[in-house]
Design an enzyme around this catalytic site. Structure first.
Site, PDB file in Angstrom:
ATOM      1  N   SER A   1     -11.026  -0.930   2.863  1.00  0.00           N
ATOM      2  CA  SER A   1     -10.314  -1.077   4.129  1.00  0.00           C
ATOM      3  C   SER A   1      -9.923   0.294   4.677  1.00  0.00           C
ATOM      4  O   SER A   1      -9.347   1.115   3.967  1.00  0.00           O
ATOM      5  CB  SER A   1      -9.036  -1.895   3.935  1.00  0.00           C
ATOM      6  OG  SER A   1      -9.368  -3.221   3.595  1.00  0.00           O
TER       7      SER A   1
ATOM      8  N   GLU B   1      -5.537   3.682   5.881  1.00  0.00           N
ATOM      9  CA  GLU B   1      -5.252   3.523   4.453  1.00  0.00           C
ATOM     10  C   GLU B   1      -6.075   4.565   3.687  1.00  0.00           C
ATOM     11  O   GLU B   1      -5.674   5.040   2.637  1.00  0.00           O
ATOM     12  CB  GLU B   1      -5.653   2.099   4.033  1.00  0.00           C
ATOM     13  CG  GLU B   1      -5.556   1.855   2.552  1.00  0.00           C
ATOM     14  CD  GLU B   1      -6.022   0.460   2.155  1.00  0.00           C
ATOM     15  OE1 GLU B   1      -5.495  -0.525   2.687  1.00  0.00           O
ATOM     16  OE2 GLU B   1      -6.915   0.379   1.294  1.00  0.00           O
TER      17      GLU B   1
ATOM     18  N   ARG C   1       0.821  -1.226   0.000  1.00  0.00           N
ATOM     19  CA  ARG C   1       0.000   0.000   0.000  1.00  0.00           C
ATOM     20  C   ARG C   1       0.850   1.268   0.000  1.00  0.00           C
ATOM     21  O   ARG C   1       0.506   2.281   0.624  1.00  0.00           O
ATOM     22  CB  ARG C   1      -0.952   0.033   1.210  1.00  0.00           C
ATOM     23  CG  ARG C   1      -1.988  -1.064   1.246  1.00  0.00           C
ATOM     24  CD  ARG C   1      -2.975  -0.951   0.080  1.00  0.00           C
ATOM     25  NE  ARG C   1      -4.111  -1.839   0.271  1.00  0.00           N
ATOM     26  CZ  ARG C   1      -4.148  -3.103  -0.165  1.00  0.00           C
ATOM     27  NH1 ARG C   1      -3.132  -3.628  -0.804  1.00  0.00           N
ATOM     28  NH2 ARG C   1      -5.233  -3.830   0.038  1.00  0.00           N
TER      29      ARG C   1
HETATM   30  N1  EPU Z   1     -11.359 -11.087  10.124  1.00  0.00           N
HETATM   31  C1  EPU Z   1     -12.057 -11.154  11.287  1.00  0.00           C
HETATM   32  N2  EPU Z   1     -13.038 -10.249  11.531  1.00  0.00           N
HETATM   33  C2  EPU Z   1     -13.356  -9.252  10.652  1.00  0.00           C
HETATM   34  C3  EPU Z   1     -12.634  -9.178   9.458  1.00  0.00           C
HETATM   35  C4  EPU Z   1     -11.637 -10.108   9.195  1.00  0.00           C
HETATM   36  O1  EPU Z   1     -11.785 -12.010  12.134  1.00  0.00           O
HETATM   37  O2  EPU Z   1     -14.252  -8.453  10.942  1.00  0.00           O
HETATM   38  C5  EPU Z   1     -10.329 -12.091   9.841  1.00  0.00           C
HETATM   39  C6  EPU Z   1     -10.726 -12.995   8.679  1.00  0.00           C
HETATM   40  O3  EPU Z   1     -11.483 -14.077   9.139  1.00  0.00           O
HETATM   41  C7  EPU Z   1      -9.376 -13.423   8.121  1.00  0.00           C
HETATM   42  C8  EPU Z   1      -8.472 -12.226   8.407  1.00  0.00           C
HETATM   43  O4  EPU Z   1      -9.133 -11.441   9.401  1.00  0.00           O
HETATM   44  O5  EPU Z   1      -8.882 -14.517   8.837  1.00  0.00           O
HETATM   45  C9  EPU Z   1      -8.195 -11.393   7.151  1.00  0.00           C
HETATM   46  O6  EPU Z   1      -9.429 -10.870   6.646  1.00  0.00           O
HETATM   47  P1  EPU Z   1      -9.710 -10.708   5.076  1.00  0.00           P
HETATM   48  O7  EPU Z   1      -9.442 -11.995   4.384  1.00  0.00           O
HETATM   49  O8  EPU Z   1     -11.047 -10.088   4.935  1.00  0.00           O
HETATM   50  O9  EPU Z   1      -8.587  -9.719   4.557  1.00  0.00           O
HETATM   51  P2  EPU Z   1      -8.117  -8.319   5.092  1.00  0.00           P
HETATM   52  O10 EPU Z   1      -6.682  -8.469   5.479  1.00  0.00           O
HETATM   53  O11 EPU Z   1      -9.033  -7.744   6.098  1.00  0.00           O
HETATM   54  C10 EPU Z   1      -7.254  -7.496   2.756  1.00  0.00           C
HETATM   55  C11 EPU Z   1      -7.257  -6.176   2.039  1.00  0.00           C
HETATM   56  C12 EPU Z   1      -8.565  -5.963   1.321  1.00  0.00           C
HETATM   57  C13 EPU Z   1      -8.856  -7.116   0.380  1.00  0.00           C
HETATM   58  C14 EPU Z   1      -8.861  -8.406   1.186  1.00  0.00           C
HETATM   59  C15 EPU Z   1      -9.090  -9.627   0.335  1.00  0.00           C
HETATM   60  C16 EPU Z   1      -5.897  -4.647   3.381  1.00  0.00           C
HETATM   61  C17 EPU Z   1      -5.899  -3.516   4.355  1.00  0.00           C
HETATM   62  N3  EPU Z   1      -7.091  -5.099   3.004  1.00  0.00           N
HETATM   63  O12 EPU Z   1      -8.245  -7.421   3.774  1.00  0.00           O
HETATM   64  O13 EPU Z   1      -8.407  -4.780   0.537  1.00  0.00           O
HETATM   65  O14 EPU Z   1     -10.107  -6.932  -0.254  1.00  0.00           O
HETATM   66  O15 EPU Z   1      -7.573  -8.547   1.849  1.00  0.00           O
HETATM   67  O16 EPU Z   1      -7.957  -9.938  -0.373  1.00  0.00           O
HETATM   68  O17 EPU Z   1      -4.823  -5.075   2.967  1.00  0.00           O
HETATM   69  C18 EPU Z   1      -8.787  -2.430   0.554  1.00  0.00           C
HETATM   70  O18 EPU Z   1      -7.562  -2.305   0.586  1.00  0.00           O
HETATM   71  O19 EPU Z   1      -9.549  -1.429   0.510  1.00  0.00           O
HETATM   72  C19 EPU Z   1      -9.347  -3.758   0.608  1.00  0.00           C
HETATM   73  C20 EPU Z   1     -10.645  -3.955   0.727  1.00  0.00           C
END
Ligand code: EPU
Length: 304
Positions: A221, A291, A172
């Site tokens: 995010s 972000e 990012r």
């Molecule tokens: N999780 C929770 N509770 C929540 C949300 C997530 O326990 O409320 C857990 C999930 O179960 C999982 C872990 O946290 O084990 C990661 O969650 P997720 O797979 O949703 O990915 P993320 O790290 O929250 C990132 C990107 C997103 C992208 C997703 C999918 C960042 C900041 N965010 O989210 O990007 O869509 O992976 O690949 O890197 C964005 O940047 O705007 C964005 C939406």
């Protein structure tokens, strides 16, 4: 060149509401807005900046922006449809204009038998904004597929084709600055069967529907993920889903999405971000870094 002259010539408009240009649908006006139709328009902005001190805000598709109630005091710039277009160049290159929505790149390139850009279905911003932020989804980032970008520097009035490796792309982050305009991006996408590619896009879309609050007003995010962890997981583990300030609420579906409910104001989002940062820091010692980009003046919550 002066900004006043560009206003007189009708190339820049004064006092333009920006809320409709953001996915949050929040925020006040820009003191000035230029809809840049050609690079001549951007050259005119560069000529203004050579003579006058003006803050600029390059708008993509507004999917990562919170603009304050009072708006933005400088010159906002939006690329017009002339900076759209998706060109399937000689394999493996696909070149897209800076204002093209990345999900459209995913669909068009995949349907045409170019593979590797399917993940862009999950990145709602523009190609230019995505490059600037090294946006990513489903484990792939811009840096993994970007070959080069054409970047216009508003401070020098010059554009240059920059290789991706020269953009210092990390999670990012890139070296593209607030006074750079990404005019186009060239991706690497080799030839392949469109059928599994389109199926992958459908899978990604199903996943997002399940785990992200689509159909609400949000900016993706809110925080970057801290190394080795997920901001959403941390916020959720502290029981903060549903936490609300005014009309801004931590989504019950994904805790790293803050949703604007009816009555939301930009300051509500700002204060909710401050509050979540403070709680996460005091409970875990982790400092979350936003972000999303806050633009304009936001009241310091400590003074309230
Ligand atoms: N999780 C929770 N509770 C929540 C949300 C997530 O326990 O409320 C857990 C999930 O179960 C999982 C872990 O946290 O084990 C990661 O969650 P997720 O797979 O949703 O990915 P993320 O790290 O929250 C990132 C990107 C997103 C992208 C997703 C999918 C960042 C900041 N965010 O989210 O990007 O869509 O992976 O690949 O890197 C964005 O940047 O705007 C964005 C939406």
């Amino acid at each position: 060149m002066t900004l006043a002259r560009l206003v007189t010539e009708g190339r820049v408009r004064a006092g333009v509401d920006l809320s409709g240009l953001t996915t949050y649908r929040l925020g006040g006006p820009a003191a000035f807005l230029m809809d840049a139709a050609t690079s001549d328009d951007l050259m005119a902005v560069a000529a203004v900046l050579a003579e006058e001190t003006r803050e600029v805000l390059v708008l993509g598709r507004g999917s990562n922006l919170v603009i304050s109630e009072a708006g933005f005091e400088g010159l906002a710039i939006r690329l017009g449809p002339e900076f759209g277009g998706i060109e399937l160049d000689a394999v493996p290159r696909v070149t897209v204009g800076g204002i093209v929505p990345l999900p459209q790149v995913a669909r068009t390139a995949t349907a045409a038998g170019r593979r590797g850009l399917e993940f862009l279905i999950g990145v709602p911003g523009s190609a230019g904004g995505g490059v600037r932020q090294n946006a990513g989804c489903f484990g792939t980032e811009m840096v993994d597929v970007l070959e080069s970008a054409v970047v216009f520097d508003l401070l020098t009035g010059k554009s240059a084709t920059v290789d991706a490796f020269a953009l210092d792309m990390t999670y990012r982050h890139t070296s593209v600055t607030a006074t750079d305009v990404v005019l186009s991006a060239t991706f690497r996408a080799g030839e392949g069967d469109p059928v599994p590619g389109l199926e992958l896009i459908r899978e990604h879309t199903r996943w997002r529907r399940l785990y992200q609050p689509g159909g609400t007003l949000n900016a993706g995010s809110v925080f970057k993920n801290p190394p080795g962890d997920s901001a959403g997981r941390i916020i959720d583990s502290l029981g903060l889903k549903g936490l609300r300030i005014g009309g801004a609420e931590v989504s019950g579906k994904h805790a790293n999405f803050f949703v604007a409910m009816p009555g939301a104001e930009p300051s509500h989002v700002y204060l909710l971000v401050k509050k979540v940062v403070a709680i996460v820091e005091s409970e875990t010692g982790i400092q979350l870094e936003p972000e999303i980009q806050f633009v304009g003046h936001f009241e310091n919550p400590e003074k309230r």
